[in-house]
Design an enzyme around this catalytic site. Structure first.
Site, short mmCIF file in Angstrom:
data_model
loop_
_atom_site.label_atom_id
_atom_site.label_comp_id
_atom_site.label_asym_id
_atom_site.label_seq_id
_atom_site.Cartn_x
_atom_site.Cartn_y
_atom_site.Cartn_z
N ARG A 108 0.86 -1.19 0.00
CA ARG A 108 0.00 0.00 0.00
C ARG A 108 0.89 1.24 0.00
O ARG A 108 2.09 1.14 0.17
CB ARG A 108 -0.93 -0.02 1.22
CG ARG A 108 -0.20 -0.44 2.48
CD ARG A 108 -0.64 0.22 3.71
NE ARG A 108 -0.58 1.66 3.62
CZ ARG A 108 0.53 2.38 3.81
NH1 ARG A 108 1.70 1.81 4.06
NH2 ARG A 108 0.50 3.69 3.71
N GLY A 109 0.24 2.39 -0.16
CA GLY A 109 1.01 3.63 -0.26
C GLY A 109 1.34 3.86 -1.74
O GLY A 109 1.74 2.93 -2.45
N ALA A 110 1.16 5.11 -2.17
CA ALA A 110 1.23 5.40 -3.61
C ALA A 110 2.52 4.92 -4.29
O ALA A 110 2.46 4.22 -5.31
CB ALA A 110 1.00 6.89 -3.83
N ARG A 125 -7.11 -0.27 -7.51
CA ARG A 125 -7.42 0.85 -6.62
C ARG A 125 -7.46 2.14 -7.47
O ARG A 125 -6.60 2.32 -8.33
CB ARG A 125 -6.37 1.00 -5.50
CG ARG A 125 -6.37 -0.18 -4.52
CD ARG A 125 -5.51 0.12 -3.31
NE ARG A 125 -6.18 1.01 -2.38
CZ ARG A 125 -5.58 1.59 -1.33
NH1 ARG A 125 -4.30 1.37 -1.11
NH2 ARG A 125 -6.25 2.38 -0.51
N GLN A 127 -3.26 2.64 9.77
CA GLN A 127 -1.91 2.66 9.18
C GLN A 127 -0.94 3.45 10.05
O GLN A 127 0.25 3.17 10.06
CB GLN A 127 -1.94 3.28 7.78
CG GLN A 127 -2.55 2.40 6.70
CD GLN A 127 -4.03 2.68 6.50
OE1 GLN A 127 -4.72 3.08 7.43
NE2 GLN A 127 -4.53 2.47 5.30
N ASP A 144 -1.60 10.77 -2.22
CA ASP A 144 -1.92 9.71 -3.19
C ASP A 144 -2.10 10.28 -4.58
O ASP A 144 -1.88 9.61 -5.58
CB ASP A 144 -3.17 8.96 -2.75
CG ASP A 144 -2.85 8.14 -1.51
OD1 ASP A 144 -2.84 8.72 -0.41
OD2 ASP A 144 -2.56 6.95 -1.66
N ASN A 193 -5.22 12.57 0.06
CA ASN A 193 -4.42 11.71 0.95
C ASN A 193 -5.39 10.96 1.86
O ASN A 193 -6.61 11.15 1.79
CB ASN A 193 -3.42 12.56 1.75
CG ASN A 193 -2.37 11.71 2.43
OD1 ASN A 193 -1.79 10.82 1.81
ND2 ASN A 193 -2.14 11.92 3.72
N LYS A 194 -4.84 10.12 2.70
CA LYS A 194 -5.65 9.26 3.56
C LYS A 194 -6.75 10.05 4.27
O LYS A 194 -6.52 11.15 4.74
CB LYS A 194 -4.73 8.58 4.57
CG LYS A 194 -5.40 7.65 5.56
CD LYS A 194 -6.27 6.59 4.91
CE LYS A 194 -5.52 5.72 3.93
NZ LYS A 194 -6.44 4.90 3.09
O1 MRU Z 1 -4.78 3.28 1.67
P1 MRU Z 1 -3.29 3.43 1.75
O2 MRU Z 1 -2.70 2.89 3.00
O3 MRU Z 1 -2.61 2.94 0.50
O4 MRU Z 1 -3.12 5.01 1.76
C1 MRU Z 1 -1.86 5.60 1.83
C2 MRU Z 1 -1.95 7.02 2.21
O5 MRU Z 1 -2.92 7.69 2.00
C3 MRU Z 1 -0.78 7.58 2.89
O6 MRU Z 1 -1.22 8.56 3.76
C4 MRU Z 1 0.23 8.22 2.05
O7 MRU Z 1 0.42 9.53 2.35
C5 MRU Z 1 0.11 8.18 0.61
S1 MRU Z 1 1.36 7.15 0.09
C6 MRU Z 1 2.81 8.09 0.26
#
Ligand code: MRU
Length: 357
Positions: free
Chosen positions: A47-49, A89, A204, A245, A255-256
């Site tokens: 996970r994570g961009a 995703r 997370q 993201d 972002n999250k």
């Molecule tokens: O759903 P995830 O765990 O893939 O989401 C990741 C995020 O949103 C993180 O906060 C992050 O900032 C992005 S990835 C560098």
């Protein structure tokens, strides 16, 4: 920096740290085909961009490595595999960026040499190259971000930072994005204290950010998301730094979920709110954050988080995985090529055409 590798190539398959198991268990899963990679991305094993982008590139290679047709048929098969992986995703643009990139490489390779074996090798080389490139990119983000953090904490022996979700080593190959300045600074002997929002519903922040910082010997305090205002009021937080993201051309940041609330609080408490992300996370095709597709995930993530029911059976659940922070709440966007500030249309456009520094 976190010593547990997120993504490795064994020579036969991709080995992913299973992030759904953290922090209780450090287990790895071997991914041998595109279906397994799709599933790993969808279920947040990886996970994570940035990590999603690199994994997708490997997934594309895995999807064609045993394909028997000629170069033309191989390119068509690759396009099908990429279309399939792209459905895993919707929000992190690095997924689509990586899939476009490997298709471009395959096309170039087929122009140079129509031997399908050579094209497959070029795809694997590209994915392997992305592992190293991701580390270098994130290290450069770390250098650029560290200058800002040091400035915010002038005169203090410890730099206190609040973050949301996980944008550390485990969202990438190494270093991460938001935590990169902290890792780079810690390697130079600077002292940090990180306050990590737990990040409902999938935690997370407490499961992954706290895990990797603890492994790296960096002091970290976990707080529930609804404690962030109190922490900002009562502790001396020098800066807030989060990842992204997808960033629109005007600087709006997806972002999250929960990031928007943190940004609003930061403005209230007059704390700088920084976003750290590679250029590959900027979607120059989208004018504003309103156009960013937001993933909605299964209701059970909220109603049955990690076991026990936490909401009555049958109740309606709202579960967007991301929110969009408008650019006017963002103090700066830190990339590997430099730092962008408002007005973002101009500063992000300038970074697009500049070289890394
Ligand atoms: O759903 P995830 O765990 O893939 O989401 C990741 C995020 O949103 C993180 O906060 C992050 O900032 C992005 S990835 C560098």
């Amino acid at each position: 920096m976190n010593p547990t590798p997120t993504i490795t190539w064994t020579g036969e398959c991709v080995r992913l740290l299973d992030q759904t198991q953290l922090p209780a268990r450090t287990v790895f899963v071997d991914i041998a085909d595109e279906q397994q990679m799709w599933d790993a991305i969808k279920r947040l094993v990886v996970r994570g961009a940035p990590a999603i982008g690199v994994s997708a590139a490997f997934g594309a290679y895995l999807g064609v490595r045993n394909f028997g047709g000629d170069a033309r048929a191989l390119l068509l098969r690759l396009s099908e595999v990429c279309d399939y992986l792209a459905t895993s995703r919707p929000t992190a643009v690095n997924l689509f960026w990586a899939l476009k990139r490997v298709q471009r490489i395959a096309l170039q390779a087929s122009d140079d040499d129509s031997d399908p074996k050579q094209i497959k090798q070029r795809l694997l080389d590209e994915a392997l190259g992305m592992l190293d490139e991701d580390c270098a990119t994130n290290k450069a983000i770390g250098e650029n971000g560290l200058q800002l953090l040091e400035r915010c904490a002038t005169g203090s022996s410890v730099i206190n930072v609040l973050t949301h979700c996980n944008a550390g080593s485990l969202c990438a190959v190494q270093y991460g994005t938001a935590l990169a300045p902290i890792y780079v600074g810690a390697q130079r002997g600077l002292r940090f204290h990180v306050y990590s929002d737990e990040t409902r519903p999938l935690l997370q922040g407490s499961r992954i950010t706290a895990y990797e910082l603890q492994q790296s010997g960096i002091p970290v305090t976990v707080l529930c998301d609804n404690m962030a205002a109190q922490v900002m009021r009562s502790q001396q937080i020098h800066a807030i730094i989060v990842g992204a993201d997808r960033i629109a051309a005007n600087g709006d940041v997806a972002n999250k979920i929960g990031t928007l609330g943190v940004a609003i609080l930061a403005k209230h408490f007059n704390i700088p709110f920084y976003v750290a992300a590679p250029i590959s996370t900027i979607d120059y095709d989208l004018r504003t954050g309103k156009e960013i597709p937001i993933e909605h995930r299964a209701p059970e993530e909220v109603s049955h988080g990690f076991g026990q029911p936490t909401a009555p059976k049958g109740v309606e659940i709202y579960n967007p995985a991301f929110d969009v922070t408008p650019s006017d709440l963002v103090s700066a966007i830190i990339t590997e090529r430099g730092v962008a500030t408002a007005p973002y249309e101009a500063s992000l456009a300038a970074l697009r055409s500049s070289e890394s520094k």
